[in-house]
Motif scaffolding. Structure first.
Motif, PDB file in Angstrom:
ATOM      1  N   PHE A   1      40.460  35.352  53.891  1.00 28.36           N
ATOM      2  CA  PHE A   1      40.140  35.170  55.313  1.00 28.36           C
ATOM      3  C   PHE A   1      40.776  36.274  56.151  1.00 28.36           C
ATOM      4  O   PHE A   1      40.171  36.770  57.115  1.00 28.36           O
ATOM      5  N   GLN A   2      41.987  36.681  55.806  1.00 29.73           N
ATOM      6  CA  GLN A   2      42.707  37.688  56.589  1.00 29.73           C
ATOM      7  C   GLN A   2      42.274  39.115  56.251  1.00 29.73           C
ATOM      8  O   GLN A   2      42.771  40.068  56.863  1.00 29.73           O
ATOM      9  N   GLY A   3      41.358  39.282  55.315  1.00 28.18           N
ATOM     10  CA  GLY A   3      40.803  40.607  55.035  1.00 28.18           C
ATOM     11  C   GLY A   3      41.594  41.458  54.071  1.00 28.18           C
ATOM     12  O   GLY A   3      41.427  42.685  54.040  1.00 28.18           O
ATOM     13  N   PHE A   4      42.424  40.836  53.249  1.00 27.77           N
ATOM     14  CA  PHE A   4      43.151  41.582  52.232  1.00 27.77           C
ATOM     15  C   PHE A   4      42.261  41.821  51.011  1.00 27.77           C
ATOM     16  O   PHE A   4      41.420  40.988  50.665  1.00 27.77           O
ATOM     17  N   GLU A   5      42.467  42.943  50.357  1.00 29.42           N
ATOM     18  CA  GLU A   5      41.833  43.201  49.065  1.00 29.42           C
ATOM     19  C   GLU A   5      42.598  42.416  47.999  1.00 29.42           C
ATOM     20  O   GLU A   5      43.816  42.511  47.917  1.00 29.42           O
ATOM     21  N   LEU A   6      41.879  41.659  47.194  1.00 34.01           N
ATOM     22  CA  LEU A   6      42.511  40.719  46.277  1.00 34.01           C
ATOM     23  C   LEU A   6      42.654  41.272  44.871  1.00 34.01           C
ATOM     24  O   LEU A   6      41.753  41.930  44.352  1.00 34.01           O
ATOM     25  N   HIS A   7      43.803  40.967  44.259  1.00 31.70           N
ATOM     26  CA  HIS A   7      44.029  41.207  42.838  1.00 31.70           C
ATOM     27  C   HIS A   7      44.517  39.887  42.247  1.00 31.70           C
ATOM     28  O   HIS A   7      45.699  39.557  42.358  1.00 31.70           O
ATOM     29  N   GLU A   8      43.605  39.149  41.653  1.00 35.10           N
ATOM     30  CA  GLU A   8      43.954  37.843  41.099  1.00 35.10           C
ATOM     31  C   GLU A   8      44.503  37.983  39.682  1.00 35.10           C
ATOM     32  O   GLU A   8      44.328  39.003  39.026  1.00 35.10           O
ATOM     33  N   ALA A   9      45.168  36.924  39.214  1.00 33.14           N
ATOM     34  CA  ALA A   9      45.796  36.907  37.887  1.00 33.14           C
ATOM     35  C   ALA A   9      46.631  38.167  37.669  1.00 33.14           C
ATOM     36  O   ALA A   9      46.570  38.818  36.620  1.00 33.14           O
TER      37      ALA A   9
END
Length: 477
Positions: A57-65
């Motif tokens: 929602f806040q517009g961060f680029e995600l790196h999951e796991a």
């Protein structure tokens, strides 16, 4: 804009304060949601999902796991400039279920989990600080990159140690974090290095009455190991700590020679090197217990954390922001709320709280309407944290937040009960404000980043970071 701190003169408002205030409502809600789904050591699936949702929602680029850990996540923003990392946590504790806002022990569900260390607040405030810094970078065009690290299993699982080992912090310039508590101030002292080790004994079952001579008792080995470790205690450093819990006694019938038993030990010492030396002595005791009982012992080091490295440059920077902001804006209603919980505490609880911070209680207060003074000496911290492993590879600063009634012991039902109260949320936002402003100041003062790196290099020396984790150790629930 201007703001008056409690008991202080009017001061100029830091530009980051506004960004925190504008974003805080969503993060108070995030904290409450995580409080409502308490999950332990690497099982924080609902909690990390809530953090991922907010990062998106806040517009961060995600790196999951992240680092191959399913319940770890990183959100990042920015393409150039120094990397500022905010460290968040969201794991709970077993057996601490408690209803919110109730000043007596009253579990939501008997034997269930609860947020007795305030990590619901911890992760939310760190992400709030990261979000405020992100917005400030976008508005001002200041060079810099911001990251939020959602770190699982601080309680016993050493999630950050595994993340450090995987290189998750290799390009970070500084790391900033905090921990809920009862008085606001930054952490000057160190922590104890720790290893969490399981000892599994296997013997031979037999009828305890008809043929006891044919049995080889694994439970006897566990008990003899306890005796041996207790005799060790006279001959270890005063600051070292050894704790244990029997995980599996091998059965419920006393008429059986138990062929299996498992005990878990936590071994703590001032430094990683000292802890590893002490751990080897504990392992020798286990080997001796196995020899005496003619059983076999298997040793599994499940997790480990280093001792915390204090960074004076970043500490001074955070102290200036604490002084500028003042304490959290608690009201008389907040104080009355906290007083109900303080009434459930002992005098020793309250005295210990002041002593642990190195300050003197001048008058009885339910909430801290003050910050720890800059002149307060560094105090030893008898606990352990995996933030320490980050601090060995990245200049790191950490603060205590004022979120609970003074005297509240972490890992208690009182801490869980206060975790959704207005004082806790105000303390959480206060900590986020200090962290965000500290990060912005570091970006605006390039010499701070250089001096922080020099501080770390002086402490670490030529030997560098020694992971407390065996090479074959894996994150375990």
């Amino acid at each position: 804009m201007k703001r008056r701190s409690a008991g202080a003169e009017v001061v100029n408002e830091h530009p980051l304060w506004l960004y925190v205030r504008e974003a805080k409502d969503r993060f108070e809600d995030l904290s409450d949601r995580v409080w409502g789904s308490p999950e332990t050591c690497y099982s924080e699936h609902a909690s990390v999902a809530a953090h991922i949702e907010e990062l998106r929602f806040q517009g961060f680029e995600l790196h999951e796991a992240l680092a191959g850990i399913p319940t770890a996540v990183m959100g990042k923003y920015g393409r150039e400039g120094p990397v500022i990392a905010f460290l968040g946590e969201y794991d709970a504790l077993a057996g601490l279920s408690q209803k919110a806002d109730i000043a007596q022990k009253d579990p939501l569900e008997s034997g269930a989990n609860g947020h007795g260390c305030g990590h619901n607040l911890l992760g939310s405030a760190s992400m709030l600080a990261a979000t405020a810094l992100k917005r400030w970078l976008a508005q001002t065009g200041t060079p810099g990159r911001v990251r939020y690290y959602g770190c699982p299993a601080e309680e016993g699982g050493a999630g950050k140690a595994f993340m450090v080992r995987a290189g998750a912090f290799d390009d970070v310039d500084i790391a900033i974090t905090w921990h809920p508590g009862d008085v606001a101030g930054f952490v000057k002292g160190s922590s104890l290095a720790i290893a969490r080790v399981d000892f599994t004994f296997e013997g031979r079952a037999a009828h305890a009455a008809d043929a006891p001579h044919l049995g080889r008792s694994a439970l006897d080995a566990v008990e003899l190991m306890s005796v041996g470790v207790n005799y060790m205690r006279e001959h270890i450093p005063d600051t070292a700590r050894i704790h244990s819990a029997i995980l599996d006694s091998g059965g419920l019938s006393p008429n059986v020679v138990h062929a299996y038993a498992k005990v878990s030990y936590m071994v703590r010492a001032d430094t990683t090197a000292d802890m590893l030396t002490l751990l080897r002595r504990v392992e020798k005791v286990a080997e001796g217990a196995a020899l005496m009982t003619e059983t076999q012992v298997t040793v599994d080091v499940n997790s480990g954390s280093s001792n915390l490295v204090y960074n004076p440059t970043l500490g001074d920077l955070m102290q200036r922001n604490l002084d500028r902001l003042g304490p959290p804006p608690f009201t008389s209603k907040d104080t009355a709320y906290a007083a109900r919980f303080q009434a459930t505490l002992s005098e020793d609880d309250i005295r210990q709280s002041y002593a642990a911070k190195g300050i003197v209680e001048k008058e009885r207060k339910a909430l801290a309407d003050f910050n720890v003074p800059a002149s307060t000496p560094a105090m030893p911290f008898g606990g352990s944290t995996d933030v320490a492993d980050v601090s060995w590879v990245v200049p790191t600063v950490q603060m205590w937040g004022a979120t609970h009634a003074i005297g509240t012991q972490l890992h208690s039902w009182q801490a869980v009960a206060q975790g959704k109260g207005r004082p806790a949320l105000k303390g959480m936002v206060h900590a986020a404000t200090v962290m965000a402003a500290t990060a912005a100041d570091a970006l605006m003062q390039p010499d701070v980043l250089a001096r922080a790196q020099e501080d770390l290099a002086r402490y670490v020396g030529s030997v560098g970071y020694i992971s407390p984790l065996p090479k074959d150790a894996m994150p375990l629930a």
